[in-house]
Design an enzyme around this catalytic site. Structure first.
Site, mmCIF file in Angstrom:
data_model
loop_
_atom_site.group_PDB
_atom_site.id
_atom_site.type_symbol
_atom_site.label_atom_id
_atom_site.label_comp_id
_atom_site.label_asym_id
_atom_site.label_seq_id
_atom_site.Cartn_x
_atom_site.Cartn_y
_atom_site.Cartn_z
ATOM 1 N N LYS A 1 0.857 -1.192 0.000
ATOM 2 C CA LYS A 1 0.000 0.000 0.000
ATOM 3 C C LYS A 1 0.886 1.232 0.000
ATOM 4 O O LYS A 1 1.797 1.361 0.810
ATOM 5 C CB LYS A 1 -0.901 0.029 1.239
ATOM 6 C CG LYS A 1 -1.779 1.285 1.325
ATOM 7 C CD LYS A 1 -2.694 1.253 2.537
ATOM 8 C CE LYS A 1 -2.004 1.666 3.823
ATOM 9 N NZ LYS A 1 -1.709 3.142 3.873
ATOM 10 N N ASP B 1 -3.483 4.359 -1.810
ATOM 11 C CA ASP B 1 -4.390 4.756 -0.726
ATOM 12 C C ASP B 1 -4.371 6.273 -0.550
ATOM 13 O O ASP B 1 -3.706 6.800 0.333
ATOM 14 C CB ASP B 1 -3.945 4.037 0.556
ATOM 15 C CG ASP B 1 -4.752 4.426 1.778
ATOM 16 O OD1 ASP B 1 -5.932 4.807 1.619
ATOM 17 O OD2 ASP B 1 -4.208 4.341 2.901
ATOM 18 N N LYS C 1 -7.468 8.135 -0.710
ATOM 19 C CA LYS C 1 -8.755 8.510 -0.096
ATOM 20 C C LYS C 1 -9.351 9.788 -0.696
ATOM 21 O O LYS C 1 -9.636 10.755 0.002
ATOM 22 C CB LYS C 1 -8.606 8.671 1.419
ATOM 23 C CG LYS C 1 -8.129 7.432 2.150
ATOM 24 C CD LYS C 1 -8.068 7.696 3.655
ATOM 25 C CE LYS C 1 -7.600 6.483 4.430
ATOM 26 N NZ LYS C 1 -6.152 6.220 4.243
ATOM 27 N N ASP D 1 -13.959 14.764 -2.968
ATOM 28 C CA ASP D 1 -14.155 16.104 -3.520
ATOM 29 C C ASP D 1 -15.437 16.076 -4.350
ATOM 30 O O ASP D 1 -16.162 15.081 -4.346
ATOM 31 C CB ASP D 1 -12.934 16.509 -4.369
ATOM 32 C CG ASP D 1 -12.678 18.014 -4.339
ATOM 33 O OD1 ASP D 1 -13.640 18.772 -4.569
ATOM 34 O OD2 ASP D 1 -11.531 18.420 -4.088
ATOM 35 N N THR E 1 -10.507 3.379 10.979
ATOM 36 C CA THR E 1 -10.414 2.510 12.157
ATOM 37 C C THR E 1 -9.988 3.267 13.402
ATOM 38 O O THR E 1 -10.036 2.734 14.503
ATOM 39 C CB THR E 1 -9.431 1.345 11.915
ATOM 40 O OG1 THR E 1 -8.185 1.873 11.446
ATOM 41 C CG2 THR E 1 -9.991 0.371 10.900
ATOM 42 N N ARG F 1 2.690 -1.206 10.877
ATOM 43 C CA ARG F 1 3.756 -1.281 11.877
ATOM 44 C C ARG F 1 4.069 -2.681 12.394
ATOM 45 O O ARG F 1 5.241 -2.973 12.666
ATOM 46 C CB ARG F 1 3.422 -0.335 13.034
ATOM 47 C CG ARG F 1 3.674 1.127 12.694
ATOM 48 C CD ARG F 1 3.019 2.086 13.649
ATOM 49 N NE ARG F 1 1.564 2.127 13.441
ATOM 50 C CZ ARG F 1 0.751 2.967 14.084
ATOM 51 N NH1 ARG F 1 1.230 3.790 14.976
ATOM 52 N NH2 ARG F 1 -0.544 2.958 13.821
#
Length: 232
Positions: free
Chosen positions: A32, A59, A61, A64, A119, A211
């Protein structure tokens, strides 16, 4: 379409990213590329990682007015990524515009998925800060249904919501789920999290893991653990 583990390459430079990917000799994990890396390096980093043979989830997002998203997706379609996303909160018209923009002249396009709720968002924050009083799972299902009606391929959601999304939108509607932590790991700033094994059981199609892999002492071992727990 089989399950897969996507590594979130949330790095701030090309050098750091490629050094990380160099630690996976003989492997081509799905990666990603998010805002941090894309804004730092631009489209060239996408082209370089794609040329190395990796599948890419871009990614960014998008959110608009429909025409702006349509034009932006048309530009992104040239990067030959495998998955792109936008915010479902942008309305069905925006999502339909995105699909139109990202579809190439030959009819091909990447998977297009919509973010329902991040999340890091709790029901309390939704209620107090966003003035959304419906329960979080009801909001997520409503957003997912709108994405399905717009013709999108799936949604980004919490692993805990993946099963309900499939019930609402069908088994073929993809669920891409971040918020993955090992049972013996730290949660970080994520609120709604599960393990790879739990995500598999609930019904996630893809898990996005950052991570727990990128910050691990042995990223390859951590990645292989994710694959073993989630894909089997």
């Amino acid at each position: 379409m089989g399950k897969d583990v996507i590594i979130a390459c949330d790095f701030s430079s090309k050098e750091e990213t490629l050094a990380f990917l160099d630690r996976f000799p003989g492997k081509k994990p799905y990666v990603k590329i998010g805002m941090e890396l894309f804004y730092a390096e631009g489209p060239s980093i996408v082209k370089e990682i794609k040329a190395r043979g990796h599948k890419i989830f871009l990614d960014l997002k998008l959110h608009d007015i429909p025409n702006t998203v349509k034009k932006s997706m048309h530009v992104l379609s040239r990067l030959d990524v495998d998955m792109v996303n936008l915010h479902a909160a942008g309305t069905r018209a925006m999502m339909e515009g995105a699909l139109e923009g990202v579809t190439r002249p030959d009819g091909t396009r990447p998977l297009v998925i919509a973010v329902t709720q991040l999340t890091s968002t709790s029901e309390e924050r939704m209620r107090e800060e966003l003035l959304i009083n419906a329960p979080i799972d009801q909001t997520v299902m409503h957003y997912a249904a709108n994405a399905a009606k717009a013709g999108l391929d799936g949604v980004v959601c919490s692993p805990m919501e993946a099963g309900k999304v499939h019930e609402t939108c069908g088994a073929g509607f993809l669920t891409v789920t971040p918020g993955i932590r090992f049972a013996d790991g730290e949660k970080g700033d994520q609120v709604r999290v599960t393990t790879p094994a739990q995500a598999k059981e609930i019904g996630s199609d893809y898990i996005v893991v950052g991570r727990p892999i990128t910050a691990a002492a042995d990223p390859v071992a951590a990645y292989e653990r994710c694959v073993a727990e989630f894909v089997g």
